[in-house]
Design a protein around this motif. Structure first.
Motif: not given
Length: 616
Positions: A351-360
């Protein structure tokens, strides 16, 4: 990133939600200098931010493609402009350049000067060369042998004269024992003789037996001649479409005979000026149809602002603030036939906080994603390409859940999931595209032989020689050191958070990756005997967040996992986006060794090596 209601959107929230844009526009400095922000000054600043965001969006989204045309027939205007949906095709004739000229082995000085003059006219029409994304041509197969010559006189913009350069990506999406049908201009005898040049002229390495060609001979039907001269009405176009569909259905019927297992036609490429019949062909053949519009949209998306870019988000926000505006063209926006579709997303077990643009991140695509964690598949296991039985069964289980949710396709949230491309395609009921790397060969085909692609990965070891076996079967070949410059981001300041599953300091990483890329380009340009880097490919699924900034500072097209998924998603009719169309690679190996739930059969081989087994 969500803005909840116009009334509560403040200047502070805007700057927090769009820090990259604010930094670029110098608005933080303005705000700091002004001291405390009053309601009136905050409103003015917000208005300025939105205004500048619209300017940035318009500049990056107005994609124009120069189209070189032969000088035959009569046109109603010297320059013709056609809206493609993601931009415009601006067409003009190369005066004195006929089909007979293109049939010659070489173009003379007068012909090359005419091509240059045509390009200059189109630049003048658009008022700025920066507004032209790339250059293509009207009769792709005839222009193909002159690809290098055209590039020699048009050096300012990328040149991709024919939709055939999409072959590598399309081939990667289908089995190596399946054919692609190319529909192009010319008699059947003419197109057969040109077949070798389709590959040689575009730097494409593939089995020519996988390419079937159907010629459309305009000399045998005066309606086609008038069509090429923009001199047909809607009724004639409809009749020509019906005639073309009949020709294609007959050819497919001749090749895809009942009982035949290999070398079936499973996809279609339509050459320039026939693309208006693509939807008709999709409906009448139930096959994916690719054309110059899908090609242009792919390259446009690599040069345009991403769906999740601050400027585009703020422009969408303007609608929430109560101002109506017409949406700008965007190759990443859903079309009406796909607007309710969902994409399945297989995730690593961290688990990690995804950035805008990250697939997640749920806002990265223009459509909904359905995430599913594969238990046991850690970052390290994925990097190793582990085929532990528990991982495969858990992956199958999550794919089945995604099937129940009604997803139309599946991708992964880590570039190292390319190791599971073949397996996932075997057990999945929908198409699977795990890696951005399948774009690499098509990018190479759009370049001169000496020009190169920079590939950025989370860890360069993953793509070094010796890793080719699995990649090759998925249509991926990126360890050619003469064509691809592979660099890892593992040592960049702040990027260690990716391997540690921690929050990434995106501003810190953006600064680091920007400097890193500029330094690589500088170093590689100084290498004697090597061509310049002309395109960038981001292999890691956490890198698309930085794609827009890399486009801005380098002026180069940047491809990533987002451009890859969008390309196939929007180029295929909704009813054809299925595994009957996108069948698994080496199906015989997987059925022999694994059951439909991904479990190893008794005596079966539990290994990814089967992807590259012979006889696929």
């Amino acid at each position: 990133m969500m803005f909840k209601g116009a009334s509560c959107v403040s200047w502070t929230e805007l700057t927090l939600k769009a820090p990259d844009l604010c930094i670029q526009l110098g608005l933080f400095a303005d705000m700091k200098a002004a001291g405390p922000v009053s309601p009136q000054s905050g409103a003015r600043a917000r208005s300025r931010l939105l205004s500048l965001a619209k300017v940035a969006e318009k500049k990056m989204c107005q994609q124009n493609f120069a189209v070189l045309c032969v000088d035959e027939g009569s046109w109603p205007h010297e320059i013709m402009k056609v809206d493609t949906g993601a931009g415009c095709k601006i067409m003009s004739r190369c005066k004195g350049l006929t089909r007979a000229c293109l049939m010659a082995d070489h173009l003379d000085k007068e012909s090359l000067q005419s091509i240059r003059d045509c390009f200059d006219r189109l630049v003048t029409f658009t008022e700025c060369i920066d507004r032209i994304t790339g250059v293509t041509a009207d009769l792709g197969n005839l222009w193909l042998k002159h690809h290098s010559a055209v590039r020699s006189v048009i050096t300012e913009r990328p040149v991709y004269l024919t939709p055939i350069i999409q072959l590598p990506m399309i081939s990667a999406a289908f089995k190596s024992c399946e054919q692609v049908l190319l529909i192009t201009w010319g008699s059947q005898e003419e197109v057969k003789s040109l077949k070798p040049s389709f590959v040689a002229g575009c730097n494409i390495k593939m089995d020519l037996d996988r390419l079937d060609i159907l010629g459309v001979d305009a000399s045998q039907d005066s309606r086609w001649t008038r069509y090429l001269n923009f001199d047909t009405d809607a009724a004639e176009d409809e009749a020509l479409g019906a005639s073309l569909l009949k020709m294609v259905q007959e050819r497919i019927g001749q090749v895809n005979v009942e009982g035949k297992k290999d070398m079936l036609i499973k996809s279609i490429i339509v050459t320039t000026r026939l693309s208006i019949f693509s939807s008709l062909l999709r409906q009448g053949t139930d096959l994916p149809v690719f054309n110059e519009l899908t090609m242009l949209d792919l390259f446009a998306s690599a040069s345009a602002l991403s769906h999740y870019n601050d400027a585009k988000v703020l422009c969408r926000l303007e609608g929430k603030l109560g101002t109506k505006r017409s949406p700008s063209p965007n190759p990443s926006s859903p079309t009406s036939s796909h607007e309710n579709c969902k994409l399945g997303l297989l995730q690593l077990e961290y688990e990690y906080p995804p950035a805008f643009g990250d697939i997640d991140h749920p806002g990265t695509f223009g459509f909904k994603t359905c995430p599913r964690v594969v238990k046991g598949l850690t970052f390290q296991k994925a990097q190793e390409g582990s085929f532990d039985q528990d991982i495969l069964e858990n992956m199958t289980s999550e794919i089945r859940r995604l099937e129940q949710e009604g997803v139309v396709g599946i991708t992964g949230n880590c570039g190292f999931m390319m190791h599971y491309q073949c397996f996932a395609r075997y057990v999945s009921p929908v198409p699977v595209f795990m890696s951005a790397l399948i774009q690499a060969a098509t990018m190479a085909a759009a370049m001169e032989p000496a020009e190169r692609v920079l590939i950025l990965t989370a860890n360069a070891e993953s793509l070094q020689p010796g890793k080719d076996k699995l990649l090759l079967e998925s249509g991926i070949q990126v360890t050619n050191s003469e064509k691809f410059v592979i660099r890892g981001c593992e040592n960049l300041p702040g990027f260690e958070a990716v391997a540690n599953a921690e929050r990434v300091d995106t501003i810190r990483v953006q600064n680091a990756i920007s400097a890193y890329v500029l330094e690589i380009i500088k170093e590689e340009s100084a290498r004697e005997g090597y061509g310049a880097i002309k395109m960038i490919l981001l292999e890691c699924t956490e890198l698309p967040h930085y794609a827009d900034e890399l486009r801005r500072i380098t002026g180069l097209p940047v491809f990533d996992a987002v451009t890859c998924v969008n390309y196939f998603f929007y180029a295929t009719a909704a009813q054809n986006w299925n595994t009957a169309t996108f069948t698994p690679h080496n199906l015989s190996f997987w059925t022999s060794n694994f059951d439909e739930d991904g479990r190893v059969r008794t005596g079966g081989k539990c290994s990814s090596d089967g992807c590259a087994a012979p006889g696929v």
